[in-house]
Design a protein around this motif. Sequence first.
Motif, mmCIF file in Angstrom:
data_model
loop_
_atom_site.group_PDB
_atom_site.id
_atom_site.type_symbol
_atom_site.label_atom_id
_atom_site.label_comp_id
_atom_site.label_asym_id
_atom_site.label_seq_id
_atom_site.Cartn_x
_atom_site.Cartn_y
_atom_site.Cartn_z
ATOM 1 N N TYR A 53 0.854 -1.183 0.000
ATOM 2 C CA TYR A 53 0.000 0.000 0.000
ATOM 3 C C TYR A 53 0.890 1.232 0.000
ATOM 4 O O TYR A 53 1.815 1.330 0.803
ATOM 5 N N ARG A 54 0.590 2.172 -0.887
ATOM 6 C CA ARG A 54 1.347 3.423 -0.922
ATOM 7 C C ARG A 54 0.355 4.577 -0.903
ATOM 8 O O ARG A 54 -0.696 4.514 -1.555
ATOM 9 N N PRO A 55 0.684 5.638 -0.164
ATOM 10 C CA PRO A 55 -0.213 6.802 -0.156
ATOM 11 C C PRO A 55 -0.321 7.404 -1.544
ATOM 12 O O PRO A 55 0.661 7.465 -2.279
ATOM 13 N N LYS A 56 -1.536 7.784 -1.903
ATOM 14 C CA LYS A 56 -1.751 8.451 -3.181
ATOM 15 C C LYS A 56 -1.183 9.857 -3.049
ATOM 16 O O LYS A 56 -1.383 10.527 -2.037
ATOM 17 N N LYS A 57 -0.467 10.313 -4.074
ATOM 18 C CA LYS A 57 0.099 11.658 -4.024
ATOM 19 C C LYS A 57 -1.039 12.666 -4.026
ATOM 20 O O LYS A 57 -1.946 12.601 -4.847
ATOM 21 N N ARG A 58 -0.969 13.570 -3.060
ATOM 22 C CA ARG A 58 -1.997 14.603 -2.947
ATOM 23 C C ARG A 58 -1.523 15.872 -3.631
ATOM 24 O O ARG A 58 -0.356 16.206 -3.609
ATOM 25 N N HIS A 59 -2.466 16.566 -4.237
ATOM 26 C CA HIS A 59 -2.157 17.868 -4.804
ATOM 27 C C HIS A 59 -1.982 18.846 -3.654
ATOM 28 O O HIS A 59 -2.818 18.917 -2.759
ATOM 29 N N VAL A 60 -0.885 19.567 -3.668
ATOM 30 C CA VAL A 60 -0.633 20.562 -2.638
ATOM 31 C C VAL A 60 -0.698 21.930 -3.291
ATOM 32 O O VAL A 60 0.029 22.208 -4.248
ATOM 33 N N SER A 61 -1.582 22.757 -2.803
ATOM 34 C CA SER A 61 -1.696 24.113 -3.320
ATOM 35 C C SER A 61 -0.516 24.931 -2.815
ATOM 36 O O SER A 61 -0.187 24.906 -1.629
ATOM 37 N N ILE A 62 0.118 25.658 -3.718
ATOM 38 C CA ILE A 62 1.259 26.483 -3.318
ATOM 39 C C ILE A 62 0.841 27.514 -2.273
ATOM 40 O O ILE A 62 1.638 27.933 -1.438
ATOM 41 N N TRP A 63 -0.419 27.898 -2.268
ATOM 42 C CA TRP A 63 -0.891 28.914 -1.322
ATOM 43 C C TRP A 63 -0.990 28.374 0.095
ATOM 44 O O TRP A 63 -1.147 29.143 1.041
ATOM 45 N N ASP A 64 -0.880 27.059 0.269
ATOM 46 C CA ASP A 64 -0.923 26.446 1.601
ATOM 47 C C ASP A 64 0.461 26.038 2.091
ATOM 48 O O ASP A 64 0.573 25.238 3.010
ATOM 49 N N THR A 65 1.526 26.574 1.494
ATOM 50 C CA THR A 65 2.877 26.159 1.858
ATOM 51 C C THR A 65 3.571 27.208 2.718
ATOM 52 O O THR A 65 3.198 28.388 2.708
#
Length: 94
Positions: A53-65
């Motif tokens: 099992y591998r975590p699905k890559k999540r989209h990370v919004s640049i505005w939340d970094t």
Amino acid sequence: MTEKTKKSDLERAGTFTVGRVGNSLKVTIPTSAHIREGEQLTLYLEANGTLVYRPKKRHVSIWDTDFVNHYDFDADKKAIGTSDDVKHVGKELD
């Protein structure tokens, strides 16, 4: 407690029994595995029968970094100039 296997760097999280929920099977993941509730996992079946099992890559919004949270946008505005620097004539921006 986790233990390292001899063949790889995998950590053993424990032994679990497969259960049934309706027409599906389930395996309970302990919180010590650091998987968050609601996180999506992708299941891979290796040729030798191993399930991975591998975590699905999540989209990370640049505005939340942290990059954006600590970036000095005002310095950029001063360096390149903005429409805030323009003297408005008339009623363009009422």
